[in-house]
Design a protein around this motif. Structure first.
Motif, PDB file in Angstrom:
ATOM      1  N   LEU A 255      38.803  38.252  86.757  1.00 26.04           N
ATOM      2  CA  LEU A 255      37.513  37.591  86.570  1.00 26.04           C
ATOM      3  C   LEU A 255      36.466  38.568  86.066  1.00 26.04           C
ATOM      4  N   SER A 258      36.986  39.554  82.491  1.00 25.00           N
ATOM      5  CA  SER A 258      36.877  38.521  81.458  1.00 25.00           C
ATOM      6  C   SER A 258      35.437  38.162  81.120  1.00 25.00           C
ATOM      7  N   GLU A 271      39.665  40.805  78.190  1.00 25.66           N
ATOM      8  CA  GLU A 271      40.929  40.710  78.917  1.00 25.66           C
ATOM      9  C   GLU A 271      40.959  39.401  79.682  1.00 25.66           C
ATOM     10  N   ALA A 272      41.437  38.375  79.023  1.00 22.06           N
ATOM     11  CA  ALA A 272      41.445  37.056  79.639  1.00 22.06           C
ATOM     12  C   ALA A 272      42.569  36.949  80.669  1.00 22.06           C
ATOM     13  N   ILE A 273      42.370  36.077  81.661  1.00 21.67           N
ATOM     14  CA  ILE A 273      43.468  35.750  82.569  1.00 21.67           C
ATOM     15  C   ILE A 273      44.296  34.683  81.876  1.00 21.67           C
ATOM     16  N   PRO A 274      45.586  34.899  81.692  1.00 26.92           N
ATOM     17  CA  PRO A 274      46.377  33.893  80.981  1.00 26.92           C
ATOM     18  C   PRO A 274      46.516  32.616  81.813  1.00 26.92           C
ATOM     19  N   GLY A 275      46.941  31.546  81.142  1.00 31.74           N
ATOM     20  CA  GLY A 275      47.243  30.309  81.858  1.00 31.74           C
ATOM     21  C   GLY A 275      46.006  29.548  82.275  1.00 31.74           C
ATOM     22  N   VAL A 276      46.221  28.536  83.115  1.00 29.20           N
ATOM     23  CA  VAL A 276      45.121  27.687  83.565  1.00 29.20           C
ATOM     24  C   VAL A 276      45.089  27.639  85.085  1.00 29.20           C
ATOM     25  N   ARG A 292      49.931  33.449  87.009  1.00 31.42           N
ATOM     26  CA  ARG A 292      48.962  33.998  86.056  1.00 31.42           C
ATOM     27  C   ARG A 292      48.788  35.512  86.249  1.00 31.42           C
TER      28      ARG A 292
END
Lengths: 322, 335
Positions: A255, A258, A271-276, A292
């Protein structure tokens, strides 16, 4: 010394046709008078359901508090009759919601709405309640409150309406204010005013604030203590500086990475957290974040980690620290 | 205007105004006007991301809609690739429409719930009669791949996707006709923090791959800082400051820009809060303050700010500012 608010192992589930949603699952935290605690997390993490559980405002059915205790000034709120609870709500504990337009009654003047709270809980009579309403509006920084009490909610701006909500929440000198995303619908300059106001109130009146937000900037500026929630669980809990300096849980770290920096001009990738965010009706087995998480290993997919405290006052729900 | 005219501009706005009439009384006579956009001159360079920030009601979304000719301005000129789009007929406009697209804030209400994803993304291709049915289908599958959706979900409906995936559908739809310009109107504001970053990364990757030009409209100063090359700040229909990103954030000149930057919450608990903050609300655009619109909330307001509007002028290298603190020139075009 007993805590003002102590939530122990709270479980609030929703029983739907498609299965049981464990919206809040074994959540514990506590809050002292005069302090601000932030619950932070994304949509569906259970932060609002936690707040509504404390107020005993969970729509039942489909929801139900299936376990845990909520001690407020030493009394377990979950054992109180609806009548006793009603005398606490709006009196000792009050709540501020995200959208002030939908929480104010559009057909009554704002002065009358504040006075109603005072008449109900403080046994004030008409003119006396009106005088106090004016005083409260002045306290939250509404200019010329004597004339604004005659306004209807639609005649006010969003920031003004949120101030009215805060005035109403303060009407009975509550011990605890629960604010659920109180500034999310507001512009930044107005948000700054409202946060400043809440901060000042908690310092001067000793009111404790439970602030629910998704915005880490708001957390950093208001909280002393932070609870991070994911999929109905507490995944990390720490004093605010500790959390930002040394976030432990991969979700918390993700978090923080990102959000774009305000001090960096590089057009680098975030640096995004992958997935949902997973559906509460189809949570992964084991750690709820494992699908994730870039650090996930076999144990994470088999067994849910317990909340442990690798450092004093800093707990985390992750096998990496076990 | 010196910030206009070195040949690399894709879009040029000259003194664009959009006033919405307000009527009242029994005869519905015009009693006033909301000046949503009030004399904006601006250039968007090919391949750049121009950030446009401001609070709700400042006219930033209207400006985007004017560029797409979804609304017609009350006055002024809009040039796209050198052509005056306001002078074009509907037929002449059609090929231009392919080149400019928009991505909306709310991925829930901007997709038709009764159409499957294939139809939503491919609709522009059908309208502009691009390729055969099979070619269109292939293109839609390819686009889904490009934006990170699984092509086998082509027959699914919007409600079967999460918010972030829906925003990807909106992006694929905008890309379908190989546009040059995309107006991004608060494209990540409705998304969760962890999903925002995915979509911002996607937009930046696509820009590089397809040489896109973005007008990025947002109220979020940190997102705008991340994605933009230049940033324009708008207040009640007027551009009050415009500069390269690094310059604007390091050296904000306008008291409004300074207040915005100060008010933005920052995820650092050690930062000293030095909020003096703005007092008061955003004034109503129906009845904006005289002179410089910001004087009612400005900590540095002077007597002349109440009577006349300052001109937007260059103060240092490519740094444009509309404020009497930096010179006395009056903007005669503003009433």
């Amino acid at each position: 010394m007993t805590k003002l608010l102590e939530v122990q192992n709270l479980k609030t589930y929703f029983f739907t046709d498609r299965g049981v949603a464990t919206a809040v699952d074994d959540v514990s935290f506590s809050l002292d008078a005069g302090k601000t605690l932030c619950i932070v997390g994304e949509s569906g993490c259970g932060k609002s359901v936690t707040a509504l559980s404390i107020m005993r405002l969970i729509p039942e059915p489909p929801g139900r508090i299936v376990g845990g205790r909520i001690f407020f000034e030493g009394t377990d709120l979950l054992t109180l009759s609806e009548n006793r609870m009603r005398s606490i709500r709006g009196n000792k504990i009050s709540m501020i919601f995200q959208e002030p337009m939908t929480s104010l009654n559009p057909v009554f003047r704002v002065g009358d709405q504040i006075a109603e709270v005072l008449e109900l809980h403080e046994n004030m009579k008409g003119p006396e309640a009106m005088d106090r309403a004016v005083e409260l509006l002045r306290m939250v920084g509404i200019p010329s409150p004597e004339s604004r009490i005659k306004d209807y909610p639609h005649q006010m701006s969003g920031g003004m309406r949120q101030r009215v909500m805060i005035a109403m929440a303060l009407a009975c000198n509550p011990k605890l204010i629960i604010a659920d995303e109180p500034t999310t619908a507001l512009d930044v300059t107005i948000q700054a005013q409202i946060l400043e106001l809440m901060d000042e109130l908690s310092r001067t009146t000793g009111t404790a604030i439970l602030l629910i937000t998704h915005d880490l900037g708001v957390v950093a500026e208001t909280a002393q203590h932070v609870v991070v929630m994911y999929a109905g669980r507490v995944v990390e809990e720490a004093p605010v500086k500790q959390l930002f300096h040394d976030p432990l849980h991969p979700y918390t770290r993700g978090l923080m990475r990102s959000i774009p920096s305000m001090s960096d001009d590089q057009r680098r990738r975030l640096e995004a957290i992958p997935g949902v965010v997973p559906s509460l009706l189809a949570l992964p087995v084991g750690c709820k974040f494992n699908d994730r998480c870039r650090h996930a290993f076999d144990r994470c997919r088999a067994e849910e980690p317990p909340l442990t405290a690798p450092k004093d006052g800093h707990s985390v729900r992750c096998w990496l620290f076990h | 205007m010196a910030h206009i005219g070195n040949g690399s501009e894709l879009v040029i706005l000259e003194q664009v105004k959009k006033h919405y009439p307000v009527t009242g009384g029994v005869f519905r006579r015009q009693v006033g006007a909301v000046k949503a956009v009030d004399g904006v001159s601006l250039a968007i360079h090919r391949g750049e991301t121009l950030g446009l920030v401001g609070e709700s009601g400042c006219g930033k979304s209207t400006l985007g809609r004017l560029i797409l000719r979804l609304e017609r301005p009350t006055a002024g000129k809009i040039l796209y690739d050198g052509r005056d789009i306001l002078a074009l007929s509907r037929d002449e406009m059609r090929p231009l429409r392919r080149k400019m697209q928009i991505i909306f804030q709310d991925p829930y209400s901007s997709l038709n719930p009764r159409q499957n994803v294939g139809r939503i993304i491919g609709e522009g291709l059908v309208i502009h009669k691009v390729g055969t049915e099979q070619e269109r289908l292939d293109r839609v599958r390819h686009l889904m791949n490009v934006v990170g959706l699984r092509p086998e979900h082509i027959n699914r409906y919007p409600h079967e996707f999460s918010g972030g995936q829906r925003q990807r559908i909106g992006i694929a739809r905008a890309l379908a006709l190989q546009p040059e310009l995309i107006i991004c109107d608060e494209p990540v504001s409705a998304l969760d923090v962890s999903i925002q970053a995915q979509v911002i990364n996607l937009l930046m990757d696509l820009q590089e791959e397809f040489h896109l030009t973005y007008l990025f409209v947002s109220h979020d100063l940190s997102v705008v800082r991340h994605i933009s090359d230049r940033v324009a700040v708008m207040y009640l229909g007027r551009i009050v400051e415009l500069a390269d990103k690094a310059e604007l954030y390091r050296n904000p000149l306008h008291p409004y820009t300074q207040a915005l930057l100060e008010a933005a919450p920052i995820a650092d608990p050690d930062r000293k809060k030095q909020r003096q903050g703005l007092t008061g609300d955003l004034p109503s655009p129906l009845n904006p303050p005289s002179g410089c619109h910001f004087h009612t909330r400005c900590p540095k307001a002077m007597e002349q700010c109440r009577h006349a509007a300052p001109r937007l002028k260059e103060n240092g290298d490519r740094h444009w500012i509309r404020c009497f603190l930096y010179g006395d020139e009056v903007d005669e075009t503003l009433g």
